[in-house]
Design a protein around this motif. Structure first.
Motif, mmCIF file in Angstrom:
data_model
loop_
_atom_site.group_PDB
_atom_site.id
_atom_site.type_symbol
_atom_site.label_atom_id
_atom_site.label_comp_id
_atom_site.label_asym_id
_atom_site.label_seq_id
_atom_site.Cartn_x
_atom_site.Cartn_y
_atom_site.Cartn_z
ATOM 1 N N GLU A 25 0.842 -1.189 0.000
ATOM 2 C CA GLU A 25 0.000 0.000 0.000
ATOM 3 C C GLU A 25 0.884 1.250 0.000
ATOM 4 O OE1 GLU A 25 -0.903 0.454 4.775
ATOM 5 O OE2 GLU A 25 -2.405 -0.486 3.482
ATOM 6 N N PHE A 26 0.441 2.236 -0.761
ATOM 7 C CA PHE A 26 1.178 3.482 -0.886
ATOM 8 C C PHE A 26 0.199 4.644 -0.740
ATOM 9 C CE2 PHE A 26 3.158 0.236 -3.524
ATOM 10 C CZ PHE A 26 4.479 0.253 -3.085
ATOM 11 N N LEU A 27 0.511 5.567 0.134
ATOM 12 C CA LEU A 27 -0.336 6.731 0.326
ATOM 13 C C LEU A 27 -0.300 7.612 -0.918
ATOM 14 C CD1 LEU A 27 -2.061 8.523 2.219
ATOM 15 C CD2 LEU A 27 0.073 9.631 2.919
ATOM 16 N N LYS A 28 -1.462 7.954 -1.437
ATOM 17 C CA LYS A 28 -1.575 8.833 -2.611
ATOM 18 C C LYS A 28 -2.011 10.209 -2.117
ATOM 19 C CE LYS A 28 -1.123 7.406 -6.229
ATOM 20 N NZ LYS A 28 0.096 7.264 -7.061
ATOM 21 N N ARG A 29 -1.075 11.110 -2.017
ATOM 22 C CA ARG A 29 -1.349 12.414 -1.423
ATOM 23 C C ARG A 29 -2.304 13.253 -2.271
ATOM 24 N NH1 ARG A 29 1.751 13.020 2.920
ATOM 25 N NH2 ARG A 29 3.658 11.771 3.098
ATOM 26 N N SER A 34 -5.867 16.153 4.636
ATOM 27 C CA SER A 34 -5.570 16.200 6.059
ATOM 28 C C SER A 34 -5.079 17.598 6.427
ATOM 29 C CB SER A 34 -4.521 15.139 6.435
ATOM 30 O OG SER A 34 -3.316 15.338 5.699
ATOM 31 N N LYS A 35 -4.930 17.845 7.715
ATOM 32 C CA LYS A 35 -4.464 19.144 8.182
ATOM 33 C C LYS A 35 -3.100 19.456 7.574
ATOM 34 C CE LYS A 35 -6.745 18.505 12.679
ATOM 35 N NZ LYS A 35 -6.536 18.442 14.140
ATOM 36 N N PRO A 36 -2.838 20.696 7.241
ATOM 37 C CA PRO A 36 -3.632 21.922 7.441
ATOM 38 C C PRO A 36 -4.552 22.256 6.270
ATOM 39 C CG PRO A 36 -1.437 22.516 6.729
ATOM 40 C CD PRO A 36 -1.471 21.019 6.802
ATOM 41 N N TYR A 37 -4.962 21.234 5.494
ATOM 42 C CA TYR A 37 -5.962 21.398 4.427
ATOM 43 C C TYR A 37 -5.549 22.430 3.372
ATOM 44 C CZ TYR A 37 -8.515 19.308 8.307
ATOM 45 O OH TYR A 37 -8.890 18.514 9.365
ATOM 46 N N GLN A 38 -4.286 22.363 2.981
ATOM 47 C CA GLN A 38 -3.792 23.312 1.989
ATOM 48 C C GLN A 38 -4.235 22.971 0.575
ATOM 49 O OE1 GLN A 38 0.449 23.218 2.679
ATOM 50 N NE2 GLN A 38 0.340 24.725 4.340
ATOM 51 N N GLY A 39 -4.688 21.731 0.382
ATOM 52 C CA GLY A 39 -5.074 21.322 -0.970
ATOM 53 C C GLY A 39 -6.512 21.622 -1.326
ATOM 54 N N ILE A 40 -7.223 22.413 -0.488
ATOM 55 C CA ILE A 40 -8.621 22.735 -0.759
ATOM 56 C C ILE A 40 -8.722 24.183 -1.210
ATOM 57 C CG2 ILE A 40 -10.948 22.859 0.196
ATOM 58 C CD1 ILE A 40 -10.193 20.880 2.276
ATOM 59 N N GLY A 41 -9.507 24.419 -2.245
ATOM 60 C CA GLY A 41 -9.705 25.795 -2.665
ATOM 61 C C GLY A 41 -10.428 25.885 -3.977
ATOM 62 N N ALA A 42 -10.669 27.104 -4.391
ATOM 63 C CA ALA A 42 -11.389 27.332 -5.641
ATOM 64 C C ALA A 42 -10.459 27.353 -6.843
ATOM 65 C CB ALA A 42 -12.147 28.662 -5.553
ATOM 66 N N SER A 43 -9.161 27.459 -6.612
ATOM 67 C CA SER A 43 -8.222 27.538 -7.728
ATOM 68 C C SER A 43 -8.087 26.190 -8.422
ATOM 69 C CB SER A 43 -6.847 27.988 -7.223
ATOM 70 O OG SER A 43 -6.285 27.010 -6.365
ATOM 71 N N GLY A 44 -7.738 26.245 -9.676
ATOM 72 C CA GLY A 44 -7.611 25.016 -10.445
ATOM 73 C C GLY A 44 -6.441 24.160 -10.022
ATOM 74 N N LEU A 258 -6.093 8.095 1.170
ATOM 75 C CA LEU A 258 -6.280 7.081 0.142
ATOM 76 C C LEU A 258 -4.960 6.372 -0.124
ATOM 77 C CD1 LEU A 258 -8.155 5.838 -2.110
ATOM 78 C CD2 LEU A 258 -7.040 7.453 -3.642
ATOM 79 N N TYR A 259 -5.013 5.044 -0.130
ATOM 80 C CA TYR A 259 -3.833 4.235 -0.377
ATOM 81 C C TYR A 259 -4.020 3.434 -1.663
ATOM 82 C CZ TYR A 259 -2.598 5.235 4.480
ATOM 83 O OH TYR A 259 -2.295 5.864 5.661
ATOM 84 N N GLN A 260 -3.001 3.452 -2.494
ATOM 85 C CA GLN A 260 -2.976 2.566 -3.659
ATOM 86 C C GLN A 260 -2.509 1.199 -3.207
ATOM 87 O OE1 GLN A 260 -0.277 3.723 -6.758
ATOM 88 N NE2 GLN A 260 -0.833 2.034 -8.105
ATOM 89 N N LEU A 261 -3.229 0.160 -3.607
ATOM 90 C CA LEU A 261 -2.864 -1.210 -3.265
ATOM 91 C C LEU A 261 -2.277 -1.893 -4.496
ATOM 92 C CD1 LEU A 261 -5.987 -2.234 -1.148
ATOM 93 C CD2 LEU A 261 -3.822 -1.257 -0.358
ATOM 94 N N THR A 262 -1.083 -2.387 -4.348
ATOM 95 C CA THR A 262 -0.440 -3.126 -5.434
ATOM 96 C C THR A 262 -0.576 -4.605 -5.131
ATOM 97 O OG1 THR A 262 1.139 -1.322 -5.775
ATOM 98 C CG2 THR A 262 1.691 -3.466 -6.726
ATOM 99 N N VAL A 263 -1.429 -5.277 -5.871
ATOM 100 C CA VAL A 263 -1.761 -6.674 -5.621
ATOM 101 C C VAL A 263 -1.107 -7.544 -6.678
ATOM 102 C CG1 VAL A 263 -3.641 -8.330 -5.300
ATOM 103 C CG2 VAL A 263 -3.963 -5.940 -4.665
ATOM 104 N N LEU A 264 -0.459 -8.609 -6.215
ATOM 105 C CA LEU A 264 0.167 -9.542 -7.146
ATOM 106 C C LEU A 264 -0.905 -10.395 -7.812
ATOM 107 C CD1 LEU A 264 3.266 -10.692 -5.034
ATOM 108 C CD2 LEU A 264 3.161 -8.942 -6.826
ATOM 109 N N ARG A 265 -0.934 -10.387 -9.141
ATOM 110 C CA ARG A 265 -1.878 -11.191 -9.907
ATOM 111 C C ARG A 265 -1.112 -12.090 -10.867
ATOM 112 N NH1 ARG A 265 -4.752 -6.378 -9.165
ATOM 113 N NH2 ARG A 265 -7.008 -6.611 -8.846
#
Length: 335
Positions: A25-29, A34-44, A258-265
């Motif tokens: 599993e890998f965290l997908k930022r 999460s805090k301090p919520y810098q990724g939220i806004g009206a800008s594109g 959100l975590y990406q899961l890399t599953v062996l298939r």
């Protein structure tokens, strides 16, 4: 000592799917919040966008305040093209209302549509994708009382209640029955006005949907739902919404990871896995935990009685004919 730290770090990112397949599993930022919520806004350039009455504070994203007739949301701007993933949602629901005097709830979404207000916990009805709902008010119970209807469902639900639904754009969420007709399953979750943290865990891996909750302050996941054969297309959006009506609560989103899961298939599994274009659930009728609680309609009852009477009449006629032949045959033997 460095190599020990490396081994522990690697092991911490390796887990196993429910079917025993090893996965990382890998965290997908870009899909996390999460805090301090810098990724939220009206800008594109921001990854997340607010809607409605939602607002950002230093401690949370408040989707709705504890006021009547409010709805708010936060939606990802980036469609998710991950095949296997899991989400950990840290949230808080609290307010002044006492038991059964609060509402209405919040939802976590993975849907084709985004940024659309509506009656389903602040999102549109007839959605396309996955909805996981934290329902805090028993609408069905109050609706039946108002109509003087009485019935005892096979399985009682205790509110607040967590449930999941997969929609394909043609299925409506039945608000008056708290989603019973379209529910895949769920569990009770006493989440209101708690002093400890509350979490929802949603995993989608190898077309299996697993939901767990941590709401008891024990730092342990409790099983809520586990359904195989769930087919969700890639390229949908994540979002969290909430709504209040005549009753209200503060609905706060503290973090979403959100975590990406890399599953062996195997090669054969890769070849057999077809692309999904429409959300669906294999053998969906097997996962409907509730019968039609209101029973048959008056029309159905009429035809049931009618056909029962016709069947009884036919049985009597056949019986009389058989008896007549038997009596005639017996009379001939006597003479």
């Amino acid at each position: 000592m460095i190599w020990i730290y490396i081994v522990i770090s690697i092991a911490a990112n390796i887990c196993f799917a429910d079917d025993g397949h090893e996965m990382e599993e890998f965290l997908k930022r870009e899909y996390s919040l999460s805090k301090p919520y810098q990724g939220i806004g009206a800008s594109g350039s921001s990854h997340w966008e607010l809607m409605g009455d939602a607002m950002v504070t230093t401690d949370q994203v408040r989707l709705t305040p504890d006021m009547q007739s409010k709805q708010g949301a936060v939606w990802s701007r980036i469609p998710c093209h991950l095949r296997d993933w899991e989400i950990q949602v840290h949230f808080k629901i609290h307010g002044k209302g006492k038991k059964n005097l609060n509402g209405d709830g919040m939802a976590v979404w993975y849907t084709k549509e985004r940024m659309q207000k509506g009656p389903v916990f602040g999102n549109k009805d007839y959605f396309t994708g996955l909805g996981v709902f934290v329902d805090t008010y028993p609408n069905e119970e109050k609706h039946l009382e108002a109509q003087k209807k009485r019935y005892t469902p096979r399985t009682q639900r205790i509110f607040p209640y967590v449930l999941a639904m997969v929609g394909n754009g043609t299925i409506s969420y039945d608000h008056e029955r708290d989603g019973r007709p379209s529910e895949l399953g769920g569990c009770n979750a006493m989440v209101r006005n708690l002093k400890h943290d509350t979490f929802i865990f949603i995993r989608y891996v190898r077309r299996r949907l697993t939901i767990m909750i941590d709401v008891d302050g024990q730092h342990e996941w409790r099983d809520c739902l586990d359904i195989p054969g769930v087919r969700l297309p890639q390229g949908y959006y994540f979002g969290v919404t909430a709504i209040t009506g005549d009753l209200s609560d503060n609905h706060d989103l503290i973090s979403l990871k959100l975590y990406q899961l890399t599953v062996l298939r195997s090669k054969q599994e890769e070849e057999q896995e077809e692309e999904v274009t429409v959300p669906s659930v294999d053998n969906i009728d097997l996962y409907r935990p509730y019968p039609d609680a209101e029973g048959m309609s008056s029309v159905a009852i009429f035809f049931t009685v009618l056909f029962s009477m016709l069947g009884l009449f036919l049985l009597i006629v056949v019986g009389l004919v058989v008896y007549s032949h038997w009596s005639e045959s017996r009379r001939k033997r006597l003479y």
